[in-house]
Scaffold this active site. Structure first.
Site, PDB file in Angstrom:
ATOM      1  N   ASN A   9       0.723  -1.118   0.081  1.00 54.32           N
ATOM      2  CA  ASN A   9      -0.106  -0.142   0.048  1.00 54.32           C
ATOM      3  C   ASN A   9       0.897   1.452   0.132  1.00 54.32           C
ATOM      4  O   ASN A   9       1.756   1.531   1.063  1.00 54.32           O
ATOM      5  CB  ASN A   9      -0.798  -0.079   1.369  1.00 54.32           C
ATOM      6  CG  ASN A   9      -1.707   1.201   1.419  1.00 54.32           C
ATOM      7  OD1 ASN A   9      -1.749   1.866   0.515  1.00 54.32           O
ATOM      8  ND2 ASN A   9      -2.318   1.434   2.630  1.00 54.32           N
ATOM      9  N   LYS A  11       0.286   4.340  -0.528  1.00 53.53           N
ATOM     10  CA  LYS A  11      -0.391   5.493   0.279  1.00 53.53           C
ATOM     11  C   LYS A  11      -0.132   6.696  -0.798  1.00 53.53           C
ATOM     12  O   LYS A  11      -0.252   6.440  -2.022  1.00 53.53           O
ATOM     13  CB  LYS A  11       0.045   5.583   1.599  1.00 53.53           C
ATOM     14  CG  LYS A  11      -0.068   4.407   2.653  1.00 53.53           C
ATOM     15  CD  LYS A  11       0.077   4.554   3.979  1.00 53.53           C
ATOM     16  CE  LYS A  11      -0.289   3.020   4.630  1.00 53.53           C
ATOM     17  NZ  LYS A  11      -0.355   3.388   6.138  1.00 53.53           N
ATOM     18  N   HIS A  96      -9.520   1.262   4.250  1.00 55.90           N
ATOM     19  CA  HIS A  96      -8.243   1.933   5.112  1.00 55.90           C
ATOM     20  C   HIS A  96      -8.466   2.700   6.183  1.00 55.90           C
ATOM     21  O   HIS A  96      -9.189   3.505   6.094  1.00 55.90           O
ATOM     22  CB  HIS A  96      -7.036   2.411   4.240  1.00 55.90           C
ATOM     23  CG  HIS A  96      -5.874   2.274   4.810  1.00 55.90           C
ATOM     24  ND1 HIS A  96      -5.447   3.145   6.021  1.00 55.90           N
ATOM     25  CD2 HIS A  96      -4.806   1.226   4.863  1.00 55.90           C
ATOM     26  CE1 HIS A  96      -4.249   2.735   6.221  1.00 55.90           C
ATOM     27  NE2 HIS A  96      -3.743   1.752   5.765  1.00 55.90           N
ATOM     28  N   GLU A  98      -6.875   4.997   7.578  1.00 56.46           N
ATOM     29  CA  GLU A  98      -6.560   6.465   7.234  1.00 56.46           C
ATOM     30  C   GLU A  98      -7.982   6.958   6.362  1.00 56.46           C
ATOM     31  O   GLU A  98      -8.099   8.363   6.520  1.00 56.46           O
ATOM     32  CB  GLU A  98      -5.481   6.673   6.356  1.00 56.46           C
ATOM     33  CG  GLU A  98      -4.158   6.548   7.192  1.00 56.46           C
ATOM     34  CD  GLU A  98      -3.023   5.752   6.688  1.00 56.46           C
ATOM     35  OE1 GLU A  98      -3.027   5.809   5.348  1.00 56.46           O
ATOM     36  OE2 GLU A  98      -2.172   5.066   7.176  1.00 56.46           O
TER      37      GLU A  98
HETATM   38  P1  PGA Z   1       2.611   0.312   7.552  1.00 65.56           P
HETATM   39  O1  PGA Z   1       1.258   0.430   7.019  1.00 65.56           O
HETATM   40  O2  PGA Z   1       3.053  -0.869   7.179  1.00 65.56           O
HETATM   41  O3  PGA Z   1       3.326   1.376   7.090  1.00 65.56           O
HETATM   42  O4  PGA Z   1       2.425   0.079   9.345  1.00 65.56           O
HETATM   43  C1  PGA Z   1       0.380  -0.789   6.831  1.00 65.56           C
HETATM   44  C2  PGA Z   1      -1.035   0.095   6.256  1.00 65.56           C
HETATM   45  O5  PGA Z   1      -1.373   0.999   6.377  1.00 65.56           O
HETATM   46  O6  PGA Z   1      -1.574  -0.713   5.402  1.00 65.56           O
END
Ligand code: PGA
Length: 251
Positions: A9, A11, A96, A98
């Protein structure tokens, strides 16, 4: 058949060219190793078309990180599931934490998004997980149950068989604090049991449940060794091909 999956991901990271380069590098490295899991790259919308071209789809699949909760029309700035599908993406990350926290996505909105993704033959990677205060007050099972039930349990068994679940305790995302292997296994078994109660044992055995939250090359093997952990949704460590490959090689 239950599938092991390692999904990146990205982001909101990488310019277009940086994204193409990363997709190419992952594709090339994935070609040099025996893959014991499905590899997915969750790129920003603008990268998808080029990322699809940059990879061999027998080796690497491309995912969006979101899609709209409306079919089409006057929704400035939104990208529909049909538009995502038309790029050649196969998956879409939905729910997600977020998106839930910063963009107000709730169970009802995510239900719409899931329906539209499935209607357009995208496979949702559906994220669920509790925040720290919910775990500390021992509400984590209740929270996850509600997220799954209210956004997914209206689906038919056939529809549900296209869902990938990702358990991501919010307190572990980007914090360097990983769930312990016991915490992960306990929650994954709980989720699989919820699915079994609703859709039966066979569907539950076949659903892939990924873990997400500070998954790294050095902890992936232990996390993935749990019987109910079928891979990972990887944020930070998916931004460098070698780190991402280190997680893929944990299978
Ligand atoms: P991270 O994020 O591996 O940076 O903790 C995981 C995610 O939000 O899918």
């Amino acid at each position: 058949m239950r599938q092991n999956i390692v999904a990146g991901n990205w982001k909101m990271n990488k310019t277009l060219q940086e994204g193409i380069d990363l997709a190419k590098e992952v594709n090339q490295k994935a070609g040099n190793t025996t893959l014991n899991c499905k590899v997915v790259l969750g790129t920003p919308f603008i990268h998808i078309t080029e990322a699809v071209k940059a990879v061999d789809k027998n080796r690497v699949s491309i995912s969006a990180q979101n899609c709209a909760d409306k079919e089409s029309g006057a929704y400035t700035g939104e990208v529909s599931a049909a538009m995502v599908k038309s790029t050649g993406a196969e998956y879409v990350i939905l729910g997600h934490s977020e998106r839930r926290a910063y963009y107000g996505e709730n169970e009802a909105i995510l239900k719409e998004k899931t329906d539209l993704a499935l209607k357009n033959e995208l496979k949702p990677i559906f994220c669920i997980g509790e925040v720290l205060s919910e775990r500390e007050s021992e509400k984590h099972f209740e929270v996850v149950k509600k997220q799954v039930e209210e956004s997914l349990f209206h689906l038919s068994t056939e529809e549900f068989s296209n869902i990938v679940l990702a358990y991501e305790p919010v307190w572990a995302i980007g914090t360097g604090k990983t769930a312990t292997t016991e915490q992960a296994q306990e929650m994954h078994a709980f989720i699989r049991n919820l699915v079994a109660e609703k859709y039966g044992k066979e569907t539950a055995e076949n659903v892939s449940i990924l873990y997400g939250g500070s998954c790294k090359p050095d902890n992936a093997k232990e996390l993935f060794s749990n019987p109910d952990v079928d891979g990972g949704l990887i944020g930070g460590a998916s931004l460098k091909a070698d780190d991402f490959m280190g997680i893929i090689d944990a299978f």
